[in-house]
Write an enzyme that holds these catalytic residues in place. Structure first.
Site: not given
Ligand code: NDP
Length: 282
Positions: A54, A49, A116, A83
């Site tokens: 981004y 995704d 989006h 998106k």
């Molecule tokens: P997430 O809820 O996926 O959380 C990501 C964070 O959690 C990062 O800091 C990561 O750290 C940490 N993390 C991930 N896995 C673990 C784990 N197993 N244990 C501990 N910590 C963990 O947040 P996002 O906001 O990134 O959402 C996911 C995806 O959704 C986005 O990346 C994007 O693709 C999409 N999105 C879409 C939106 C929209 O408006 N349509 C808005 C926001 C997001 P690290 O990377 O340091 O490991």
């Protein structure tokens, strides 16, 4: 939602999507991101995704290309989403935005292209009409929306000829989105969770820790499984190799009805990210 295996969901036009995808928000265009995308594919992710806003489509595309060049996957085994940042875009500008995303990703089609945000007026209808043209011309395999509430979807469905395949919304234990999920289910729109882990900020919740201990899993794995057992596709983001692995290793256990209810009862209608009712592309 029809679950064909533990990992594959069938969308309303028959296209299949892996239930766990790899999120890429807040990661800049970089060699590191390209490497992590390739790693995610090596670890078994088949769904990625990204989004124009981004600013990382080039690295995502490089990561995908490397995985294909190394023979890990073929393009048709992957499901790639981007998106459109529909901030006032016209019909023609939306078509051009699609071409730009494809060019940056180095791909000749996307599996899913979504609006989006709905924004604060109904200009998303014109943008959606352009997505319908892309779909009808077989340039994209599915089209959909993101951050749409029931009233946005109602307005869209009045004028759409193609029901969105997906509505990607914030969905995490403190925001369970019952109303929009029920509406989507009734209309054959698959819900997909963004920020499923609340960007990592819900992982110390005592209820989640208790359930995680019972299953010998991490709290992140518990939440992601709760997504799937609620018929919600999920796209956790991580750039940490062990977490990339961990987040897709959720097919060897099942949460009980009681577990599911306990997690859902954490709902506070709390938006970690922006609320679509007020979000205005700023
Ligand atoms: P997430 O809820 O996926 O959380 C990501 C964070 O959690 C990062 O800091 C990561 O750290 C940490 N993390 C991930 N896995 C673990 C784990 N197993 N244990 C501990 N910590 C963990 O947040 P996002 O906001 O990134 O959402 C996911 C995806 O959704 C986005 O990346 C994007 O693709 C999409 N999105 C879409 C939106 C929209 O408006 N349509 C808005 C926001 C997001 P690290 O990377 O340091 O490991």
């Amino acid at each position: 939602m029809i679950v064909l295996t533990n990992e594959i969901v069938q969308l309303n036009n028959g296209v299949q999507i892996p239930a766990v995808g790899y999120g890429t928000f807040r990661v800049k265009d970089s060699d590191e991101l390209a490497e992590k995308v390739t790693l995610a594919i090596k670890e078994g992710y088949r769904h990625i995704d990204t989004a124009h806003i981004y600013g990382n489509e080039e690295s995502v595309g490089r990561g995908i290309k490397k995985a294909i060049d190394e023979g890990i996957v073929t393009r048709d085994e992957l499901f790639v989403t981007s998106k459109v940042w529909n901030n006032g875009l016209t019909y023609d500008e939306t078509l051009a935005a699609y071409e730009e995303s494809l060019q940056k990703l180095g791909l000749d089609y996307l599996d899913l292209y979504i609006i989006h945000w709905p924004g604060q007026d109904d200009r998303y209808i014109e943008v959606y009409k352009a997505l319908e043209e892309l779909y009808n011309n077989k340039r994209v395999r599915t089209i959909g929306v993101s951050n749409f509430h029931v009233h946005h979807l109602e307005k869209l469905l009045e004028q759409a000829t193609i029901v969105p395949a997906i509505n990607q919304i914030e969905f995490q234990p403190r925001l369970t989105q019952v109303e929009v999920r029920e509406f989507c289910k009734k209309h054959g729109i698959q819900v997909e969770a963004w920020s499923p882990l609340m960007n990592g900020e819900i992982l110390n919740d005592p209820t989640l820790i208790e359930i995680a201990n019972q299953h010998n899993k991490s709290t992140a794995q518990i939440i992601l499984k709760w997504d799937l057992q609620n018929d919600v596709i999920t796209i956790p983001k991580s750039i940490t190799p062990s977490r990339i692995r961990e987040n897709i290793d959720i097919f060897d256990f099942t949460l009980s009805r009681e577990d599911l209810e306990k997690i859902s009862s954490l709902n506070e209608d709390f938006h970690y990210g922006p609320d679509p009712e007020v979000f205005n592309f700023k």
